[in-house]
Design a protein around this motif. Structure first.
Motif, mmCIF file in Angstrom:
data_model
loop_
_atom_site.group_PDB
_atom_site.id
_atom_site.type_symbol
_atom_site.label_atom_id
_atom_site.label_comp_id
_atom_site.label_asym_id
_atom_site.label_seq_id
_atom_site.Cartn_x
_atom_site.Cartn_y
_atom_site.Cartn_z
ATOM 1 N N MET A 169 15.185 7.754 -0.849
ATOM 2 C CA MET A 169 13.919 8.458 -0.611
ATOM 3 C C MET A 169 13.052 7.655 0.353
ATOM 4 S SD MET A 169 11.056 9.624 -3.423
ATOM 5 C CE MET A 169 9.527 10.409 -2.898
ATOM 6 N N ARG A 170 12.487 8.339 1.329
ATOM 7 C CA ARG A 170 11.615 7.666 2.282
ATOM 8 C C ARG A 170 10.303 7.281 1.600
ATOM 9 N NH1 ARG A 170 14.127 11.923 4.831
ATOM 10 N NH2 ARG A 170 12.430 13.324 4.217
ATOM 11 N N ARG A 171 9.843 6.074 1.880
ATOM 12 C CA ARG A 171 8.604 5.581 1.288
ATOM 13 C C ARG A 171 7.418 6.303 1.914
ATOM 14 N NH1 ARG A 171 6.774 0.960 -1.460
ATOM 15 N NH2 ARG A 171 4.764 0.161 -0.742
ATOM 16 N N LEU A 172 6.546 6.868 1.100
ATOM 17 C CA LEU A 172 5.413 7.625 1.612
ATOM 18 C C LEU A 172 4.389 6.708 2.292
ATOM 19 C CD1 LEU A 172 4.878 10.232 -1.264
ATOM 20 C CD2 LEU A 172 6.132 10.510 0.885
ATOM 21 N N PHE A 173 3.657 7.276 3.226
ATOM 22 C CA PHE A 173 2.778 6.506 4.107
ATOM 23 C C PHE A 173 1.517 7.336 4.361
ATOM 24 C CE2 PHE A 173 2.632 4.870 8.816
ATOM 25 C CZ PHE A 173 1.501 4.127 8.536
ATOM 26 N N VAL A 174 0.354 6.745 4.095
ATOM 27 C CA VAL A 174 -0.926 7.411 4.363
ATOM 28 C C VAL A 174 -1.716 6.528 5.335
ATOM 29 C CG1 VAL A 174 -3.093 8.260 3.400
ATOM 30 C CG2 VAL A 174 -0.957 8.552 2.114
ATOM 31 N N ALA A 175 -2.066 7.096 6.487
ATOM 32 C CA ALA A 175 -2.776 6.343 7.524
ATOM 33 C C ALA A 175 -4.119 6.990 7.797
ATOM 34 C CB ALA A 175 -1.945 6.304 8.806
ATOM 35 N N GLY A 176 -5.145 6.173 7.968
ATOM 36 C CA GLY A 176 -6.485 6.664 8.282
ATOM 37 C C GLY A 176 -6.877 6.321 9.700
ATOM 38 N N ASN A 177 -7.158 7.344 10.492
ATOM 39 C CA ASN A 177 -7.599 7.165 11.874
ATOM 40 C C ASN A 177 -9.105 7.407 11.933
ATOM 41 O OD1 ASN A 177 -7.981 7.124 14.628
ATOM 42 N ND2 ASN A 177 -6.956 9.083 15.004
ATOM 43 N N TRP A 178 -9.864 6.328 12.071
ATOM 44 C CA TRP A 178 -11.324 6.434 12.040
ATOM 45 C C TRP A 178 -11.904 6.961 13.346
ATOM 46 C CZ3 TRP A 178 -13.222 1.258 9.366
ATOM 47 C CH2 TRP A 178 -12.677 1.205 8.067
ATOM 48 N N LYS A 179 -11.107 6.992 14.399
ATOM 49 C CA LYS A 179 -11.557 7.468 15.713
ATOM 50 C C LYS A 179 -12.814 6.694 16.150
ATOM 51 C CE LYS A 179 -9.310 11.825 14.760
ATOM 52 N NZ LYS A 179 -9.273 13.305 14.951
ATOM 53 N N MET A 180 -13.741 7.332 16.845
ATOM 54 C CA MET A 180 -14.925 6.610 17.349
ATOM 55 C C MET A 180 -16.078 6.802 16.366
ATOM 56 S SD MET A 180 -16.520 6.591 21.230
ATOM 57 C CE MET A 180 -17.554 8.037 21.037
ATOM 58 N N ASN A 181 -15.885 6.235 15.177
ATOM 59 C CA ASN A 181 -16.852 6.381 14.088
ATOM 60 C C ASN A 181 -17.050 5.044 13.375
ATOM 61 O OD1 ASN A 181 -17.313 9.419 13.989
ATOM 62 N ND2 ASN A 181 -15.081 9.342 13.777
ATOM 63 N N THR A 182 -18.103 4.952 12.620
ATOM 64 C CA THR A 182 -18.561 3.819 11.809
ATOM 65 C C THR A 182 -19.309 2.800 12.656
ATOM 66 O OG1 THR A 182 -16.660 2.275 11.927
ATOM 67 C CG2 THR A 182 -16.545 4.063 10.284
ATOM 68 N N GLY B 265 2.014 -1.790 -3.936
ATOM 69 C CA GLY B 265 1.958 -0.420 -4.405
ATOM 70 C C GLY B 265 3.138 0.413 -3.932
ATOM 71 N N SER B 266 3.176 1.651 -4.376
ATOM 72 C CA SER B 266 4.325 2.519 -4.092
ATOM 73 C C SER B 266 4.175 3.301 -2.798
ATOM 74 C CB SER B 266 4.509 3.504 -5.247
ATOM 75 O OG SER B 266 3.357 4.316 -5.420
ATOM 76 N N VAL B 267 3.011 3.221 -2.149
ATOM 77 C CA VAL B 267 2.738 3.967 -0.930
ATOM 78 C C VAL B 267 2.209 3.017 0.136
ATOM 79 C CG1 VAL B 267 1.282 5.764 0.108
ATOM 80 C CG2 VAL B 267 2.269 6.120 -2.160
ATOM 81 N N ASP B 268 2.699 3.128 1.361
ATOM 82 C CA ASP B 268 2.163 2.338 2.465
ATOM 83 C C ASP B 268 0.836 2.941 2.922
ATOM 84 O OD1 ASP B 268 4.314 0.614 2.442
ATOM 85 O OD2 ASP B 268 5.420 1.718 3.970
ATOM 86 N N VAL B 269 -0.142 2.086 3.213
ATOM 87 C CA VAL B 269 -1.472 2.540 3.618
ATOM 88 C C VAL B 269 -1.913 1.738 4.838
ATOM 89 C CG1 VAL B 269 -3.892 2.809 2.941
ATOM 90 C CG2 VAL B 269 -2.071 3.169 1.250
ATOM 91 N N MET B 270 -2.504 2.442 5.803
ATOM 92 C CA MET B 270 -3.020 1.795 7.011
ATOM 93 C C MET B 270 -4.358 2.420 7.386
ATOM 94 S SD MET B 270 -3.312 2.581 10.548
ATOM 95 C CE MET B 270 -1.914 3.409 11.295
ATOM 96 N N VAL B 271 -5.264 1.605 7.924
ATOM 97 C CA VAL B 271 -6.495 2.134 8.510
ATOM 98 C C VAL B 271 -6.598 1.634 9.945
ATOM 99 C CG1 VAL B 271 -7.763 2.375 6.346
ATOM 100 C CG2 VAL B 271 -7.901 0.214 7.605
ATOM 101 N N ALA B 272 -7.066 2.527 10.825
ATOM 102 C CA ALA B 272 -7.217 2.194 12.240
ATOM 103 C C ALA B 272 -8.681 2.364 12.642
ATOM 104 C CB ALA B 272 -6.323 3.084 13.093
#
Length: 254
Positions: free
Chosen positions: A1-14, A34-41
């Protein structure tokens, strides 16, 4: 099973302050291992501060873009080595806003993909059709053209560091979302293209994310499709409670 991945793209914000606060809240909810890969950009100027804020957690730092030359007279651009120097492990390339707002061609995106991979960054490579393509029945043709253009020269061994993200342009920031069936059909086409060009092993192991108005109330159904391996989240990644809820939806499926 492929490991799930959630990525956050903040764009030109904050701002720096709000970005650090957001990152700390997400990091507190995503411990390492954890069981899910997480990234923020985040936006480039805040990369170092966000990297510090997520240290020790299960969240990785990403970037929203890079230039394909290693250094030189490219005013306003940022290199892969600069990204790595401030803690980035990943980079989003080929995003629809880079294509359709800023005019990036498949050729330019291909060069960026190569540079990111050669530098050791994990590349999140985006593809997706506009509304007239969807309405005209050209979705599969557009996806095939973008995959061919963006992946030319990429070798099978590099796919361990590459994720594809399908983002229907008509569903980004519009409140419209592809139905689970529409998302699954597009993802199945992408996986079929990978199988045809790179073989079953790479096609079956490469993660394909869905991006386009993902929210807590639709995340589980979208990510639960057979060929959807997570989400590239825009607006909802700017609100810690919503982004965490999407991560938790993925965790519930992992």
């Amino acid at each position: 099973m492929r490991r799930l991945f959630v990525a956050g793209n903040w764009k030109m914000n904050t701002t720096k302050e709000s970005g650090v606060a957001l990152a700390k809240e997400v990091a507190a909810a995503v411990p390492s291992g954890g069981s899910v890969d997480v990234m923020v950009a985040p936006p480039f100027p805040y990369s170092s501060a966000i990297h510090e804020a997520i240290a020790g957690s299960g969240v990785e730092l990403g970037a929203q873009n890079l230039w394909y030359e290693p250094s030189g007279a490219f005013t306003g651009e940022v290199s892969a080595d600069m990204l790595k120097d401030v803690g980035c492990a990943q980079v989003i390339l080929g995003h629809s806003e880079r294509r359709h707002v800023l005019g990036e061609s498949d050729e330019v995106i291909n060069k960026k993909n190569h540079r990111g991979l050669e530098a050791g960054l994990h590349v999140v490579f985006c593809v997706g059709e506009q509304l007239d393509d969807r309405d005209g029945g050209r979705t599969d043709a557009v996806l095939s053209t973008q995959l061919e253009g963006g992946l030319t020269g990429v070798e099978g061994g590099q796919f361990a560091n590459l994720t594809v993200a399908y983002e229907p342009v008509w569903a980004i920031g519009t409140g419209r979302t592809a139905s689970p069936e529409q998302a699954e059909a597009a993802h199945a086409h992408i996986r079929g293209w990978l199988r045809e060009h790179y073989g079953a092993e790479i096609a079956d192991s490469t993660r394909i994310l869905y991006g386009g108005s993902v929210k807590p109330d639709n995340a589980a159904e979208l990510i639960g499709q057979d060929n959807v391996d997570g989400a590239l989240v825009g607006g909802a990644s700017l609100k810690a409670d919503q982004f965490i809820a999407i991560i938790q939806a993925a965790q519930g499926l992992s």
